[in-house]
Design an enzyme around this catalytic site. Structure first.
Site, PDB file in Angstrom:
ATOM      1  N   TYR A 176      46.172  39.280  40.597  1.00 16.35           N
ATOM      2  CA  TYR A 176      45.173  39.154  39.531  1.00 16.35           C
ATOM      3  C   TYR A 176      45.758  38.644  38.218  1.00 16.35           C
ATOM      4  O   TYR A 176      45.206  38.913  37.157  1.00 16.35           O
ATOM      5  CB  TYR A 176      44.427  40.489  39.301  1.00 16.35           C
ATOM      6  N   ARG A 227      45.717  43.633  45.939  1.00 15.90           N
ATOM      7  CA  ARG A 227      46.720  43.976  44.929  1.00 15.90           C
ATOM      8  C   ARG A 227      47.983  44.584  45.530  1.00 15.90           C
ATOM      9  O   ARG A 227      49.101  44.255  45.130  1.00 15.90           O
ATOM     10  CB  ARG A 227      46.096  45.013  43.979  1.00 15.90           C
ATOM     11  N   CYS A 286      46.093  31.511  20.801  1.00 13.78           N
ATOM     12  CA  CYS A 286      45.499  31.731  19.480  1.00 13.78           C
ATOM     13  C   CYS A 286      44.372  32.741  19.530  1.00 13.78           C
ATOM     14  O   CYS A 286      43.191  32.402  19.357  1.00 13.78           O
ATOM     15  CB  CYS A 286      45.019  30.403  18.909  1.00 13.78           C
ATOM     16  N   GLU A 287      44.726  33.958  19.852  1.00 12.87           N
ATOM     17  CA  GLU A 287      43.801  35.085  19.883  1.00 12.87           C
ATOM     18  C   GLU A 287      44.611  36.291  19.453  1.00 12.87           C
ATOM     19  O   GLU A 287      45.695  36.514  19.998  1.00 12.87           O
ATOM     20  CB  GLU A 287      43.300  35.368  21.310  1.00 12.87           C
TER      21      GLU A 287
HETATM   22  C1  LIG Z   1      35.045  43.750  48.023  1.00 10.34           C
HETATM   23  C2  LIG Z   1      36.470  43.818  47.669  1.00 10.34           C
HETATM   24  N1  LIG Z   1      37.367  43.988  48.650  1.00 10.34           N
HETATM   25  C3  LIG Z   1      38.691  44.044  48.388  1.00 10.34           C
HETATM   26  C4  LIG Z   1      39.168  43.956  47.093  1.00 10.34           C
HETATM   27  C5  LIG Z   1      40.637  44.012  46.875  1.00 10.34           C
HETATM   28  O1  LIG Z   1      40.964  45.101  46.117  1.00 10.34           O
HETATM   29  P1  LIG Z   1      42.498  45.418  45.803  1.00 10.34           P
HETATM   30  O2  LIG Z   1      43.104  44.159  45.339  1.00 10.34           O
HETATM   31  O3  LIG Z   1      42.439  46.443  44.756  1.00 10.34           O
HETATM   32  O4  LIG Z   1      43.103  45.926  47.078  1.00 10.34           O
HETATM   33  C6  LIG Z   1      38.267  43.796  46.035  1.00 10.34           C
HETATM   34  C7  LIG Z   1      38.765  43.729  44.656  1.00 10.34           C
HETATM   35  O5  LIG Z   1      38.101  43.736  43.696  1.00 10.34           O
HETATM   36  C8  LIG Z   1      36.878  43.715  46.329  1.00 10.34           C
HETATM   37  O6  LIG Z   1      35.979  43.556  45.366  1.00 10.34           O
END
Ligand SMILES: Cc1ncc(COP(=O)(O)O)c(C=O)c1O
Length: 427
Positions: A385, A288, A356-357
């Site tokens: 995401y 992220r 449509c939700e």
């Molecule tokens: C095992 C694992 N590593 C890394 C990440 C990446 O997390 P982030 O995108 O919050 O840095 C995730 C996200 O769900 C994860 O499940």
């Protein structure tokens, strides 16, 4: 940092990213439109890699957003990769991502996925006892797969329950609390087709308070202390997961990539010294915090519906099919007018999608300047995401994706067409 690093308001008073006017991009490429700023991706990746130095490795977590063009950029910045499916591994291969820098995670890997991961040369992060058996079949006699064990340290970070993963009641990992983690390590060490190189944990995502990572490191190092004492085993690597939070609104003030890496490095160095352990190489896997701030979405406002005394709905031409996060985790976003991002906010409206939700709401009670049908609206911090979870719900083609840099925009994923919706159908 709510906006990409190259964001500015240009001489026309429009939002600009990567030297490109967002209104021009929307007119040329249509909406909804996802735009990634290459400089932001590179800067965030480089900050992680520089903070890590020679203490270990930084992987990009492909689940945040994976496209070959994007993965090529993070590979060029010296990152490894974390994938969780044969599909992500396939995308990585198309990007030419080096498999020896790829880790394969996931709580229910299939026999085929384990075989692919092994053959490609990935490090496999074992998440459940079933994998020991599957790996015996995937790895030929006389060979060993490089593996880590994913452990659930029993630490609850400061984030939404739906994105917490390190507690006892979790589908991920082997719990320390009930002895399953220790048993899994012993099983891996005794396994004739595995080389146990590391112990991994990931406590959750969108974390602002780094004390959760320090607490997890303490618990994990206690585990490592016991492994050294009882089994004379010290892992080469300590996978500390991802999870660094980002700003989705101007009120958010997350730690920086440097803060994240230095805090975890510091906890590892101090904790190993205290326990007389050799410091393993640190591996972190942010997703992220690299893709998220680099991406913005541009929508066009369409139908505006006033319900006197209740609320005003401003509907845009996308919604839950390209960004499910508000409904999945209660995520909060901001919205700006592309042609006048600094106009005074005078009204409270709800930004709805076109699906449509009734739950298809992007922002409830957004405080905005007056919006008219046809206005272009920008939602920042949508790089992670959103597209990764995008769907064709309601028969809606998925948006086009651009990468912008130095005033040039290149299409890195074309807009889906109506015919694309029929590609896999059998008549
Ligand atoms: C095992 C694992 N590593 C890394 C990440 C990446 O997390 P982030 O995108 O919050 O840095 C995730 C996200 O769900 C994860 O499940």
């Amino acid at each position: 940092m709510l906006f990409p690093v190259t964001y500015r308001v240009n001489a026309r008073g429009h939002m600009e990213v990567g030297g490109c006017d967002l209104a021009d991009l929307a007119h040329e490429h249509g909406t909804p439109l996802y735009i990634y700023d290459e400089d932001t991706v590179r800067q965030r990746a480089a900050e992680f890699v520089a903070a890590m130095g020679d203490a270990g490795e930084v992987l990009y977590s492909a689940k945040a957003f994976a496209s070959p063009a994007f993965l090529r950029i993070v590979a060029e910045e010296g990152m490894g990769l974390d994938v969780v499916s044969a599909g992500e591994l396939h995308i990585a291969a198309a990007a030419g991502f080096p498999a020896e820098r790829t880790y394969f995670l996931g709580n229910n890997k299939s026999a085929e996925e384990l075989e692919l991961a092994y053959r490609a040369g990935c490090t496999i992060v074992i998440d459940g006892a079933y994998e020991f058996e599957l790996l015996r079949r995937a790895v030929p006699p006389g060979s060993r797969a490089r593996v880590e064990i994913r452990v659930s340290p029993g630490v609850k970070p400061d984030t939404h329950d739906f994105i917490s993963t390190g507690q006892l009641d979790s589908k991920f990992g082997f719990s320390i609390e009930n002895g399953q983690a220790r048993a899994a390590v012993e099983q891996a060490l005794a396994h004739d087709r595995l080389e146990l190189v590391g112990i991994h944990s990931h406590i959750g995502s969108q974390i602002f308070d780094l004390r959760g990572h320090v607490a997890a490191m303490e618990v994990m190092l206690d585990l490592l202390g016991g492994l050294k004492r009882d089994l004379d085993y010290q892992p080469q690597c300590r996978g500390a997961g991802g999870g660094l939070g980002i700003a989705y609104t101007r009120a958010d003030d997350p730690p920086t990539p440097r803060d994240f890496v230095e805090t975890i490095r510091g906890a590892l160095a101090a904790g190993t010294a205290e326990r007389g352990l050799k410091a393993p190489r640190l591996v972190v896997e942010p997703g992220r915090s690299i893709a998220g701030p680099a991406g913005v979405t541009v929508y066009a406002a369409g139908s505006i519906k006033d319900i006197p005394g209740v609320r005003r709905y401003v509907a845009v031409d996308g919604g839950m099919g390209d960004n499910i996060r508000p409904k999945l985790y209660g995520a909060r976003y901001e919205v700006l007018k592309v042609a006048d991002p600094e106009a005074p906010a005078t009204e409270t409206v709800t930004i709805a999608g076109k699906y449509c939700e009734s739950t298809d709401i992007l922002i409830t009670d957004a405080v905005v300047p007056p919006i008219r049908s046809g206005d272009l609206l920008c939602v920042p911090a949508t790089g992670a995401y959103c597209l990764a979870m995008a769907s064709n719900y309601n028969g809606m083609p998925r948006p086009e994706v651009l990468m912008v840099k130095d005033g040039r925009a290149r299409v890195i994923r074309r807009r889906e067409t109506l015919d694309d919706l029929l590609l896999t159908e059998v008549f």
